[in-house]
Design a protein around this motif. Structure first.
Motif, PDB file in Angstrom:
ATOM      1  N   ALA A   9      17.489   5.899  19.856  1.00 42.41           N
ATOM      2  CA  ALA A   9      16.779   6.797  18.936  1.00 42.41           C
ATOM      3  C   ALA A   9      15.915   7.793  19.701  1.00 42.41           C
ATOM      4  O   ALA A   9      15.885   8.986  19.374  1.00 42.41           O
ATOM      5  N   VAL A  10      15.230   7.316  20.722  1.00 45.77           N
ATOM      6  CA  VAL A  10      14.371   8.198  21.510  1.00 45.77           C
ATOM      7  C   VAL A  10      15.217   9.199  22.289  1.00 45.77           C
ATOM      8  O   VAL A  10      14.856  10.379  22.376  1.00 45.77           O
ATOM      9  N   GLN A  11      16.331   8.750  22.846  1.00 49.14           N
ATOM     10  CA  GLN A  11      17.218   9.661  23.576  1.00 49.14           C
ATOM     11  C   GLN A  11      17.660  10.818  22.681  1.00 49.14           C
ATOM     12  O   GLN A  11      17.644  11.982  23.090  1.00 49.14           O
ATOM     13  N   GLU A  12      18.061  10.503  21.460  1.00 46.62           N
ATOM     14  CA  GLU A  12      18.504  11.533  20.521  1.00 46.62           C
ATOM     15  C   GLU A  12      17.360  12.484  20.169  1.00 46.62           C
ATOM     16  O   GLU A  12      17.542  13.700  20.117  1.00 46.62           O
ATOM     17  N   ALA A  13      16.174  11.929  19.949  1.00 45.31           N
ATOM     18  CA  ALA A  13      15.019  12.758  19.597  1.00 45.31           C
ATOM     19  C   ALA A  13      14.620  13.668  20.759  1.00 45.31           C
ATOM     20  O   ALA A  13      14.303  14.842  20.559  1.00 45.31           O
ATOM     21  N   VAL A  14      14.657  13.143  21.961  1.00 48.26           N
ATOM     22  CA  VAL A  14      14.306  13.936  23.138  1.00 48.26           C
ATOM     23  C   VAL A  14      15.325  15.059  23.332  1.00 48.26           C
ATOM     24  O   VAL A  14      14.956  16.218  23.582  1.00 48.26           O
ATOM     25  N   ALA A  15      16.606  14.732  23.202  1.00 49.02           N
ATOM     26  CA  ALA A  15      17.646  15.755  23.355  1.00 49.02           C
ATOM     27  C   ALA A  15      17.463  16.857  22.316  1.00 49.02           C
ATOM     28  O   ALA A  15      17.562  18.048  22.632  1.00 49.02           O
ATOM     29  N   ARG A  16      17.165  16.466  21.098  1.00 50.06           N
ATOM     30  CA  ARG A  16      16.938  17.428  20.024  1.00 50.06           C
ATOM     31  C   ARG A  16      15.743  18.329  20.350  1.00 50.06           C
ATOM     32  O   ARG A  16      15.808  19.552  20.210  1.00 50.06           O
ATOM     33  N   HIS A  39       0.790  -1.227   0.000  1.00 56.01           N
ATOM     34  CA  HIS A  39       0.000   0.000   0.000  1.00 56.01           C
ATOM     35  C   HIS A  39       0.826   1.283   0.000  1.00 56.01           C
ATOM     36  O   HIS A  39       0.260   2.373   0.001  1.00 56.01           O
ATOM     37  N   GLN A  40       2.153   1.171  -0.038  1.00 58.85           N
ATOM     38  CA  GLN A  40       3.001   2.360  -0.112  1.00 58.85           C
ATOM     39  C   GLN A  40       4.190   2.084  -1.022  1.00 58.85           C
ATOM     40  O   GLN A  40       4.730   0.981  -1.027  1.00 58.85           O
ATOM     41  N   ASN A  41       4.612   3.102  -1.736  1.00 57.12           N
ATOM     42  CA  ASN A  41       5.774   2.952  -2.607  1.00 57.12           C
ATOM     43  C   ASN A  41       7.088   3.270  -1.893  1.00 57.12           C
ATOM     44  O   ASN A  41       8.140   3.222  -2.508  1.00 57.12           O
ATOM     45  N   ILE A  42       7.013   3.610  -0.620  1.00 57.24           N
ATOM     46  CA  ILE A  42       8.234   3.869   0.137  1.00 57.24           C
ATOM     47  C   ILE A  42       8.516   2.680   1.050  1.00 57.24           C
ATOM     48  O   ILE A  42       7.603   1.960   1.437  1.00 57.24           O
ATOM     49  N   THR A  43       9.762   2.489   1.356  1.00 53.52           N
ATOM     50  CA  THR A  43      10.162   1.377   2.220  1.00 53.52           C
ATOM     51  C   THR A  43       9.980   1.730   3.683  1.00 53.52           C
ATOM     52  O   THR A  43       9.571   0.911   4.485  1.00 53.52           O
ATOM     53  N   ASP A  44      10.308   2.973   4.016  1.00 55.29           N
ATOM     54  CA  ASP A  44      10.270   3.405   5.407  1.00 55.29           C
ATOM     55  C   ASP A  44       9.327   4.597   5.564  1.00 55.29           C
ATOM     56  O   ASP A  44       9.454   5.601   4.862  1.00 55.29           O
ATOM     57  N   ILE A  45       8.422   4.507   6.506  1.00 55.93           N
ATOM     58  CA  ILE A  45       7.493   5.601   6.787  1.00 55.93           C
ATOM     59  C   ILE A  45       8.260   6.835   7.240  1.00 55.93           C
ATOM     60  O   ILE A  45       7.838   7.963   7.005  1.00 55.93           O
ATOM     61  N   SER A  46       9.414   6.626   7.859  1.00 57.79           N
ATOM     62  CA  SER A  46      10.217   7.754   8.347  1.00 57.79           C
ATOM     63  C   SER A  46      10.624   8.699   7.214  1.00 57.79           C
ATOM     64  O   SER A  46      10.939   9.859   7.457  1.00 57.79           O
ATOM     65  N   GLN A  47      10.582   8.233   5.973  1.00 54.21           N
ATOM     66  CA  GLN A  47      10.894   9.091   4.823  1.00 54.21           C
ATOM     67  C   GLN A  47       9.894  10.236   4.700  1.00 54.21           C
ATOM     68  O   GLN A  47      10.205  11.278   4.123  1.00 54.21           O
ATOM     69  N   ARG A  48       8.722  10.059   5.253  1.00 53.48           N
ATOM     70  CA  ARG A  48       7.698  11.109   5.180  1.00 53.48           C
ATOM     71  C   ARG A  48       8.068  12.337   6.001  1.00 53.48           C
ATOM     72  O   ARG A  48       7.496  13.406   5.812  1.00 53.48           O
ATOM     73  N   ALA A  49       9.012  12.205   6.915  1.00 54.46           N
ATOM     74  CA  ALA A  49       9.425  13.334   7.748  1.00 54.46           C
ATOM     75  C   ALA A  49       9.969  14.478   6.890  1.00 54.46           C
ATOM     76  O   ALA A  49       9.827  15.647   7.254  1.00 54.46           O
ATOM     77  N   PRO A  58      13.610  15.609  11.005  1.00 55.87           N
ATOM     78  CA  PRO A  58      14.339  14.361  10.813  1.00 55.87           C
ATOM     79  C   PRO A  58      13.428  13.152  10.990  1.00 55.87           C
ATOM     80  O   PRO A  58      12.498  13.179  11.811  1.00 55.87           O
ATOM     81  N   GLY A  59      13.705  12.131  10.239  1.00 53.68           N
ATOM     82  CA  GLY A  59      12.997  10.868  10.365  1.00 53.68           C
ATOM     83  C   GLY A  59      14.000   9.745  10.418  1.00 53.68           C
ATOM     84  O   GLY A  59      14.941   9.713   9.627  1.00 53.68           O
ATOM     85  N   ILE A  60      13.823   8.842  11.367  1.00 51.27           N
ATOM     86  CA  ILE A  60      14.738   7.702  11.479  1.00 51.27           C
ATOM     87  C   ILE A  60      13.934   6.419  11.618  1.00 51.27           C
ATOM     88  O   ILE A  60      12.818   6.427  12.131  1.00 51.27           O
TER      89      ILE A  60
END
Length: 118
Positions: free
Chosen positions: A37-44, A6-16, A22-24
């Motif tokens: 990953a959460v630690q980095e996102a929270v710090a950001r 149902h999607q042409n992208i491999t990773d939903i994070s690309q939608r960021a 940023p999307g990871i």
């Protein structure tokens, strides 16, 4: 439904990219990868740099409803994903790195089971 159907992208994070954030993508069955990953996102975010879209790749073991025959799954797919179960993976890490003993893990699991039952 499989994402590939149902999607042409491999990773939903690309939608960021569409939102200029940023999307990871991380292995959602790897406790340490998710934590990092959460630690980095929270710090950001705490630095005022905005949100991060974190996609944790994992797998739903059960069907969409009780009694779902899950005929849409390829043969053996569920068994392969069960091998990636994050709980035994973390237990193995804890034992190998002498963070906890098997007895401590068993007691913790019993305590969790009792809480869930309650």
């Amino acid at each position: 439904m499989s994402q590939a159907r149902h999607q042409n992208i491999t990773d939903i994070s690309q939608r960021a990219v569409s939102y200029n954030i940023p999307g990871i993508t991380v292995d959602g069955n790897d406790v340490f990868a998710v934590y990092e990953a959460v630690q980095e996102a929270v710090a950001r975010a705490r630095k005022g740099q905005g949100p991060t879209l974190i996609e944790c790749k994992t797998y739903r073991w059960r069907g969409h409803f009780e009694g779902d025959p899950t005929v849409y799954r390829p043969e053996g797919e569920l068994e392969q994903w069960k091998k990636k179960d994050p709980i035994p993976r973390l237990e193995k890490y804890m034992l190998e790195n002498q963070v906890m003993t098997q007895d401590e893990i068993d007691k913790l699991n019993a305590k969790i089971d009792a809480l869930v039952e309650e």
